[in-house]
Design an enzyme around this catalytic site. Structure first.
Site, PDB file in Angstrom:
ATOM      1  N   GLN A  12       0.826  -1.216   0.000  1.00  0.00           N
ATOM      2  CA  GLN A  12       0.000   0.000   0.000  1.00  0.00           C
ATOM      3  C   GLN A  12       0.857   1.262   0.000  1.00  0.00           C
ATOM      4  O   GLN A  12       0.619   2.191  -0.772  1.00  0.00           O
ATOM      5  CB  GLN A  12      -0.910   0.027   1.225  1.00  0.00           C
ATOM      6  CG  GLN A  12      -1.965  -1.050   1.272  1.00  0.00           C
ATOM      7  CD  GLN A  12      -2.982  -0.762   2.347  1.00  0.00           C
ATOM      8  OE1 GLN A  12      -3.874   0.073   2.182  1.00  0.00           O
ATOM      9  NE2 GLN A  12      -2.864  -1.446   3.477  1.00  0.00           N
ATOM     10  N   LEU A  13       1.865   1.281   0.866  1.00  0.00           N
ATOM     11  CA  LEU A  13       2.720   2.466   0.969  1.00  0.00           C
ATOM     12  C   LEU A  13       3.619   2.596  -0.252  1.00  0.00           C
ATOM     13  O   LEU A  13       3.799   3.692  -0.795  1.00  0.00           O
ATOM     14  CB  LEU A  13       3.555   2.396   2.251  1.00  0.00           C
ATOM     15  CG  LEU A  13       4.453   3.597   2.555  1.00  0.00           C
ATOM     16  CD1 LEU A  13       3.667   4.900   2.561  1.00  0.00           C
ATOM     17  CD2 LEU A  13       5.170   3.392   3.893  1.00  0.00           C
ATOM     18  N   ASP A  38      13.919  -9.823  -1.340  1.00  0.00           N
ATOM     19  CA  ASP A  38      13.085 -10.600  -0.423  1.00  0.00           C
ATOM     20  C   ASP A  38      13.716 -10.531   0.966  1.00  0.00           C
ATOM     21  O   ASP A  38      14.774 -11.105   1.211  1.00  0.00           O
ATOM     22  CB  ASP A  38      13.005 -12.051  -0.909  1.00  0.00           C
ATOM     23  CG  ASP A  38      12.059 -12.893  -0.061  1.00  0.00           C
ATOM     24  OD1 ASP A  38      11.656 -12.435   1.031  1.00  0.00           O
ATOM     25  OD2 ASP A  38      11.731 -14.016  -0.483  1.00  0.00           O
ATOM     26  N   ALA A  62       7.376  -5.267   4.804  1.00  0.00           N
ATOM     27  CA  ALA A  62       7.153  -5.824   6.149  1.00  0.00           C
ATOM     28  C   ALA A  62       6.273  -7.059   6.042  1.00  0.00           C
ATOM     29  O   ALA A  62       5.570  -7.255   5.043  1.00  0.00           O
ATOM     30  CB  ALA A  62       6.480  -4.788   7.051  1.00  0.00           C
ATOM     31  N   TYR A  63       6.308  -7.867   7.084  1.00  0.00           N
ATOM     32  CA  TYR A  63       5.334  -8.935   7.247  1.00  0.00           C
ATOM     33  C   TYR A  63       4.172  -8.319   8.027  1.00  0.00           C
ATOM     34  O   TYR A  63       4.337  -7.954   9.190  1.00  0.00           O
ATOM     35  CB  TYR A  63       5.954 -10.097   8.032  1.00  0.00           C
ATOM     36  CG  TYR A  63       5.029 -11.288   8.198  1.00  0.00           C
ATOM     37  CD1 TYR A  63       5.223 -12.451   7.470  1.00  0.00           C
ATOM     38  CD2 TYR A  63       3.946 -11.244   9.081  1.00  0.00           C
ATOM     39  CE1 TYR A  63       4.382 -13.551   7.620  1.00  0.00           C
ATOM     40  CE2 TYR A  63       3.090 -12.323   9.224  1.00  0.00           C
ATOM     41  CZ  TYR A  63       3.306 -13.471   8.499  1.00  0.00           C
ATOM     42  OH  TYR A  63       2.454 -14.546   8.629  1.00  0.00           O
ATOM     43  N   THR A  64       3.007  -8.169   7.387  1.00  0.00           N
ATOM     44  CA  THR A  64       1.911  -7.409   8.003  1.00  0.00           C
ATOM     45  C   THR A  64       0.656  -8.242   8.288  1.00  0.00           C
ATOM     46  O   THR A  64      -0.353  -7.690   8.720  1.00  0.00           O
ATOM     47  CB  THR A  64       1.509  -6.224   7.108  1.00  0.00           C
ATOM     48  OG1 THR A  64       1.156  -6.721   5.818  1.00  0.00           O
ATOM     49  CG2 THR A  64       2.642  -5.217   6.990  1.00  0.00           C
ATOM     50  N   TYR A 127       3.233  -9.962  15.787  1.00  0.00           N
ATOM     51  CA  TYR A 127       3.516  -8.896  14.815  1.00  0.00           C
ATOM     52  C   TYR A 127       4.135  -7.684  15.514  1.00  0.00           C
ATOM     53  O   TYR A 127       5.191  -7.191  15.128  1.00  0.00           O
ATOM     54  CB  TYR A 127       2.221  -8.506  14.089  1.00  0.00           C
ATOM     55  CG  TYR A 127       2.337  -7.229  13.287  1.00  0.00           C
ATOM     56  CD1 TYR A 127       3.111  -7.181  12.132  1.00  0.00           C
ATOM     57  CD2 TYR A 127       1.686  -6.064  13.695  1.00  0.00           C
ATOM     58  CE1 TYR A 127       3.235  -6.002  11.400  1.00  0.00           C
ATOM     59  CE2 TYR A 127       1.804  -4.891  12.978  1.00  0.00           C
ATOM     60  CZ  TYR A 127       2.576  -4.866  11.831  1.00  0.00           C
ATOM     61  OH  TYR A 127       2.702  -3.700  11.124  1.00  0.00           O
ATOM     62  N   LYS A 131       8.034  -6.247  15.154  1.00  0.00           N
ATOM     63  CA  LYS A 131       8.247  -4.868  14.680  1.00  0.00           C
ATOM     64  C   LYS A 131       9.062  -4.073  15.701  1.00  0.00           C
ATOM     65  O   LYS A 131       9.927  -3.281  15.325  1.00  0.00           O
ATOM     66  CB  LYS A 131       6.916  -4.182  14.385  1.00  0.00           C
ATOM     67  CG  LYS A 131       6.172  -4.715  13.166  1.00  0.00           C
ATOM     68  CD  LYS A 131       6.910  -4.488  11.860  1.00  0.00           C
ATOM     69  CE  LYS A 131       6.797  -3.055  11.384  1.00  0.00           C
ATOM     70  NZ  LYS A 131       7.450  -2.861  10.066  1.00  0.00           N
ATOM     71  N   TRP A 153      -3.432   1.667  11.401  1.00  0.00           N
ATOM     72  CA  TRP A 153      -4.679   1.501  10.643  1.00  0.00           C
ATOM     73  C   TRP A 153      -4.536   1.970   9.186  1.00  0.00           C
ATOM     74  O   TRP A 153      -5.329   2.774   8.697  1.00  0.00           O
ATOM     75  CB  TRP A 153      -5.816   2.267  11.306  1.00  0.00           C
ATOM     76  CG  TRP A 153      -6.182   1.863  12.704  1.00  0.00           C
ATOM     77  CD1 TRP A 153      -5.414   1.187  13.609  1.00  0.00           C
ATOM     78  CD2 TRP A 153      -7.421   2.143  13.372  1.00  0.00           C
ATOM     79  NE1 TRP A 153      -6.080   1.036  14.793  1.00  0.00           N
ATOM     80  CE2 TRP A 153      -7.322   1.605  14.686  1.00  0.00           C
ATOM     81  CE3 TRP A 153      -8.584   2.799  13.006  1.00  0.00           C
ATOM     82  CZ2 TRP A 153      -8.361   1.703  15.614  1.00  0.00           C
ATOM     83  CZ3 TRP A 153      -9.606   2.903  13.934  1.00  0.00           C
ATOM     84  CH2 TRP A 153      -9.500   2.354  15.211  1.00  0.00           C
TER      85      TRP A 153
END
Length: 291
Positions: A12-13, A38, A62-64, A127, A131, A153
């Site tokens: 998204q970012l 990766d 990131a792993y989100t 998560y 982080k 969010w």
């Protein structure tokens, strides 16, 4: 010309940064997706990054998958934590800066006022824990020239997110139950991307050495997921009815913070940012989705 290398280009970012890149004429961009870099392949990170010249590394990868992380602890830890050491080493080797995106989930969600950057961390899920470890390892190896931006969010026109899920369900159903006892602030990915690029071009970041720092960023204002869903349907003119439910009525593998509002005074003051109100940002995103 400032050379920017961005990871996670399909997220998204990453996609929001690409939309804005032409508005920043003093930046030149290279975007890397997972097939090119990766972060789960720790041994290859420094080798891949040594093939590029960059002044600023934007780590948007990131792993989100918050719930999935509970059962994929090792993978989440590699991407969100261990990879940060490799990114730090590669950035230092270039004499570059790094801007890394983190999360409100580093807190336990039991505060009574918006979290400040210096408040005690206490993640409640895997998560958030991975982080936080990523933040710590980055700042350990880069006490200078690293910026960590915690956000919350996140939604956008791209990928899977709460706004797009609500729009899909709102078409399919007449009624939805949405949690009302988790409080925070949504973040439109394009606003976050714009803030990151303003920071990348700020005179502060052009200095040879900048003290590493953590900042908070989300859109202005406060709401619950219930309020957020109501606003999505109201602005989209959907007739779907929304009922408030408690967190206990919608159990998930990963615990979520009840309160994750963040104080953004530091980032606004340091970089002169004007942050849009969350409902205004939502209107902008919905117009983009209509296109």
């Amino acid at each position: 010309m400032i050379k920017v290398l961005a990871t996670g280009s399909n997220g998204q970012l990453g996609q929001s940064l690409q939309v804005l890149q032409n508005q920043f004429s003093d930046l030149s961009f290279v975007f890397l997706d997972r097939s090119q870099l990766d972060l789960s392949q720790l041994d290859s990170i420094q080798t891949v990054l040594s093939g590029y010249e960059f002044d600023v590394l934007l780590n948007c990868a990131a792993y989100t998958a918050v719930d999935q992380a509970e059962s994929e602890k090792e993978l989440a830890n590699r991407i969100n934590h261990q990879a940060l050491k490799e990114l730090a080493m590669a950035t230092k080797q270039q004499g570059a800066k790094i801007i890394h995106v983190s999360t409100d989930y580093v807190f336990n969600g039991r505060a009574y006022r918006p979290y400040q950057e210096t408040d005690k961390t206490d993640p409640q899920n895997i998560y958030g824990f991975t982080k936080l470890k990523g933040e710590q390892v980055l700042l350990k190896h880069m006490p200078e020239n690293a910026i960590v931006i915690r956000t919350s969010w996140v939604y956008s026109e791209f990928g899977n997110n709460f706004v797009k899920t609500m729009l899909r369900l709102g078409k399919e159903r007449e009624h939805l139950n949405v949690i009302f006892d988790q409080i925070g602030s949504p973040t439109y990915a394009r606003d976050l991307a714009n803030a990151i690029l303003q920071i990348a071009t700020h005179p502060t970041l052009q200095k040879t050495k900048v003290e590493s720092q953590i900042f908070h960023y989300s859109n202005e204002g406060v709401c619950s997921w219930f309020d957020f869903a109501k606003a999505i349907f109201e602005l989209s003119k959907y007739s779907c009815q929304v009922s408030p439910i408690e967190t206990k009525d919608y159990p998930t593998p990963a615990a979520r913070p009840y309160y994750s509002l963040m104080n953004k005074a530091e980032i606004k003051q340091s970089y002169g940012l004007e942050i849009p109100y969350w409902r205004d940002a939502l209107k902008t995103c919905l117009k983009e989705l209509e296109k």
